[in-house]
Scaffold this active site. Sequence first.
Site, PDB file in Angstrom:
ATOM      1  N   GLU A 296     -14.141 -16.999  33.039  1.00  0.00           N
ATOM      2  CA  GLU A 296     -13.966 -18.059  34.033  1.00  0.00           C
ATOM      3  C   GLU A 296     -15.095 -19.071  33.875  1.00  0.00           C
ATOM      4  O   GLU A 296     -16.232 -18.716  33.561  1.00  0.00           O
ATOM      5  CB  GLU A 296     -13.999 -17.432  35.429  1.00  0.00           C
ATOM      6  N   LYS A 355      -5.525 -19.826  39.326  1.00  0.00           N
ATOM      7  CA  LYS A 355      -5.989 -18.783  40.233  1.00  0.00           C
ATOM      8  C   LYS A 355      -5.277 -18.889  41.574  1.00  0.00           C
ATOM      9  O   LYS A 355      -5.212 -19.959  42.186  1.00  0.00           O
ATOM     10  CB  LYS A 355      -7.505 -18.924  40.413  1.00  0.00           C
ATOM     11  N   CYS A 407     -11.602 -13.196  38.411  1.00  0.00           N
ATOM     12  CA  CYS A 407     -12.809 -12.915  39.192  1.00  0.00           C
ATOM     13  C   CYS A 407     -12.516 -12.339  40.572  1.00  0.00           C
ATOM     14  O   CYS A 407     -12.172 -11.166  40.705  1.00  0.00           O
ATOM     15  CB  CYS A 407     -13.646 -14.187  39.281  1.00  0.00           C
TER      16      CYS A 407
END
Length: 553
Positions: A296, A355, A407
């Site tokens: 990321e 995301k 994440c």
Amino acid sequence: MTVTATSVGEPEQLEPLAAPAPRGAHRVRRLVPAAAASLSGVLLYVSFPPRTLWWLALPAFAVLGWTLRGRSWKGGLGLGYLFGLGFLLPLLVWTGVEVGSGPWLALVAVEAIFVALVGAGIALVSRLPGWPVWAAALWIAGEAARARAPFDGFPWGKIAFGQADGVFLPLAAVGGTPVLGFAVVLCGFGLYEIMRLAVEGRRTGGVLRRGAAVVAALSVVVPVLGAVAARSLVSDKAENGTATVALVQGNVPRSGLAFNAQRRAVLDYHARETERLAAKVKAGKVPRPDLVLWPENSSDIDPFANADAATVIQRAAKAIGVPVSVGGVVERGGKLYNEQILWDPNKGPVDTYDKRQVQPFGEYLPLRSLLGAINANWTSMVRQDFSRGQKPGVFTMADAKVGLVTCYEAAFDWTVRTTVTDGAQLISVPSNNATFDRSEMTYQQLAMSRIRAVEHSRTVTVPVTSGVSAIIMPDGKITQRTGMFVADSLVQKVPLRSSETPATRLGTLPETVLVLVAIGGLGWALASAARGRRDRGAGDVALEEPEVTEPAR
């Protein structure tokens, strides 16, 4: 001397009055449960990574059971809050590494409210037969609530996330984090109940209540036997062949919030490490990978809007000669996305994943207008909110289907599961932990990925900008890892799998069942308490009624 009640006409019986306990002793006795609740919360924290003391969760819940059993709901509320503070204050200290203690303390104060409510519920159900079962279900109900509210939830600190090295780990494949966490909490409360009954038996000359003893024993035995039986669900066998994966950790110029001040440097570092990996492959020092995974924020310069960034990525992809998953920050249609970009060495960008679970106060700012009115500086750190993606991300890279869980998303059950049900044969968790320096956050998040590997029986790769990057087998074991704040790469052949564990197939059903069990136990406890009050009230009325005599005939 004190006077005791006597029958009418009998002389008063006088008993010696026991010497009153010192006032200080009363205060100490009142403080003992509060201190025990706080310290047992700290004990639970110590059971979490980076330490491998997973078993400390059992005595932590045993002590919590001792503090809560038989108390009023108000007492349970206060003791539960203290337990939550003892656990969450040290666990989440990393949230204040760069922004100060204010956000950290505010987060803990809010999250501990959920633990307080669970404590009140446990105090109520602790009077029921088989109370460890109801109490453990209540704990999982509290975790379910924390994972959903406020601001879409914050599941950090689920009991399951502290069990990556424990004997209960295979239960993740049975019912995910709720079943794994339930087993640990149940076992802890069961241990306390066994000890309590043993003490009670000594006081009564060895007489034990058989039903209570059986339930207490089963509360410990069943989770352990269940974990042993669940080992058959954990397998590293390749079902769809293998893939040789490479993880690139380029490192960052500096840690903390300033890591992104030199966005071009971060991109250059990852491109350089990829080219260094390509040189190692060419020299025969490492196997040629089938795919390469960047972390990321490895390109916070939008390659769709900046030709120079696209050129850097294309050069690195061309050097390694295989598809690369690049973590970028992309603006599209006036909206900002935390995006993974599938970059083909010949075709360039061919697929994207946005995301879906963005981080409040990190990637978007709830209550922006209110916070800005209080202090304009509070809104400067998140100048523009990130938008959410709508679909699971599964990249076809070479012959492998790679699921993307970016994440923060790894903490949420639903994000990982939908990636697997959408066809992922292995999972990548690209992350950027540079903001949190060398705190425990990195190791806590790595443990989450280990739980997800077992939960869905998939290899999980964790490419991180600054470390710790790792390759995790479907049994939860880490086979390779990097250090922190170093440039490095990992290459390994891993199994591809497509079968689904019971946890994958059942989804939220185990959690729903446990929440219903918690509601049922709470309802039973409240009904019993209400019935007890009515019975006492009826008894008081009977005592107050005057004697009625029949009239003479």
